[in-house]
Design a protein around this motif. Structure first.
Motif, PDB file in Angstrom:
ATOM      1  N   LEU A  97       0.915  -1.175  -0.067  1.00  0.00           N
ATOM      2  CA  LEU A  97       0.176   0.032   0.033  1.00  0.00           C
ATOM      3  C   LEU A  97       0.894   1.385   0.049  1.00  0.00           C
ATOM      4  O   LEU A  97       1.842   1.480   0.704  1.00  0.00           O
ATOM      5  CB  LEU A  97      -0.848  -0.074   1.209  1.00  0.00           C
ATOM      6  CG  LEU A  97      -1.759  -1.274   1.629  1.00  0.00           C
ATOM      7  CD1 LEU A  97      -2.383  -0.929   2.996  1.00  0.00           C
ATOM      8  CD2 LEU A  97      -2.855  -1.358   0.198  1.00  0.00           C
ATOM      9  N   GLN A 109      -6.041  -0.630  -4.102  1.00  0.00           N
ATOM     10  CA  GLN A 109      -4.713  -1.022  -3.501  1.00  0.00           C
ATOM     11  C   GLN A 109      -4.691  -2.283  -2.570  1.00  0.00           C
ATOM     12  O   GLN A 109      -4.081  -3.014  -2.557  1.00  0.00           O
ATOM     13  CB  GLN A 109      -3.897   0.044  -2.818  1.00  0.00           C
ATOM     14  CG  GLN A 109      -3.412   1.138  -3.787  1.00  0.00           C
ATOM     15  CD  GLN A 109      -2.572   2.168  -3.093  1.00  0.00           C
ATOM     16  OE1 GLN A 109      -1.921   1.697  -2.126  1.00  0.00           O
ATOM     17  NE2 GLN A 109      -2.553   3.436  -3.492  1.00  0.00           N
ATOM     18  N   GLU A 110      -5.951  -2.102  -1.706  1.00  0.00           N
ATOM     19  CA  GLU A 110      -6.048  -3.216  -0.691  1.00  0.00           C
ATOM     20  C   GLU A 110      -6.373  -4.320  -1.358  1.00  0.00           C
ATOM     21  O   GLU A 110      -6.024  -5.543  -1.131  1.00  0.00           O
ATOM     22  CB  GLU A 110      -7.194  -2.813   0.064  1.00  0.00           C
ATOM     23  CG  GLU A 110      -6.470  -1.689   1.200  1.00  0.00           C
ATOM     24  CD  GLU A 110      -7.558  -1.413   2.473  1.00  0.00           C
ATOM     25  OE1 GLU A 110      -8.391  -2.220   2.782  1.00  0.00           O
ATOM     26  OE2 GLU A 110      -7.399  -0.349   3.150  1.00  0.00           O
TER      27      GLU A 110
END
Ligand code: ZN
Ligand code: ZN
Length: 256
Positions: A97, A109-110
């Motif tokens: 991240l 992103q996660e």
């Protein structure tokens, strides 16, 4: 001469396209006997594998950098998963991240980070984690997701002692780059608190050149400065520190 390993380099980057042979020759002269070349997308991951096939001292890692998470389609990720099966690929990443530059939205992103962690479990390979301005979120995800027994490394780590301990307790290695050589860097205090059997060193070249070369293009040969600095802080001979880091890299990545 000490036998050095650079556990995170981007020799696949266009920055090295013109003089890679010279860069590798200087690395050899500086004692750098092994390098882990890290992909940040499909093209660089492919190039990383081809470098590792051409040069026995290079191993590969494949992943999507969090900056580019937004553009990753499910077919891109399937391609990456296939590349990751190559036996020259010793790690999944870099992934993670980056909420500093926010080039991709955090939820995306996660999601892509979680997919990398799941791939690492499936292939039983360690992960290379990039985290910037996102330590709590990164830690939450590694608590929520199943982790590969091989765990992985927090690359270019620059968190404080509390975060260092949290990731160490989760079984991760911590890797320091050139900034530990910068005057007044808080990493100089931090490196005293990292157990030697969980410490790795890297260039992250072409970025983050150590002190005498600061601002220039970084390259694996310059990692000798980082080894000297950490050896000085820990009161070790460079050869002794190098032997420890070499063993750590072998244990985590199966290098060389
Ligand atoms: Zn990174
Ligand atoms: Zn990197």
């Amino acid at each position: 001469m000490a036998r050095l390993v650079d556990t995170h380099a981007h020799l696949n980057a266009p920055d090295f396209a013109g003089d890679l042979e010279k860069v590798l020759a200087r690395a050899r002269q500086a004692g750098v006997a092994a390098m882990l070349d890290v992909g940040t997308g499909i093209e660089s991951s492919r190039r990383s594998i081809s470098l590792s096939l051409k040069y026995p001292q290079i191993k590969a890692a494949v992943g999507f950098h969090p900056h580019d998470a937004a553009g990753v389609t499910s077919s891109d990720f399937e391609q990456l998963a296939l590349l990751a099966e190559n036996p020259r690929v010793v790690a999944i990443g870099e992934t993670g991240l980056d909420f500093y530059r926010l080039l991709s939205p955090p939820p995306v992103q996660e999601q892509i980070f979680r997919q990398h962690l799941q791939l690492a479990v499936k292939l039983d390979k360690p992960v290379i984690i990039h985290t910037r301005e996102a330590l709590p979120q990164t830690f939450r995800i590694i608590k929520e997701e199943p982790l590969s027994a091989r765990r992985g490394v927090m690359h270019c780590f620059n968190g404080d002692r509390r975060w260092a301990q949290a990731f160490l307790r989760k079984g991760f290695y911590l890797s320091l780059a050139g900034p530990v050589t910068y005057p007044r860097s808080t990493l100089q205090e931090l490196v005293k608190t990292i157990p030697l059997d969980r410490l790795l060193l890297e260039t992250d070249c072409p970025y983050l050149a150590p002190q005498p070369f600061r601002g220039k293009r970084n390259e694996p040969a310059y990692i000798a400065e980082t080894y000297r600095q950490v050896a000085r802080i820990r009161g070790l001979k460079v050869e002794a520190l190098a032997a420890i880091i070499w063993d750590n890299a072998c244990r985590l990545f199966g290098m060389p």
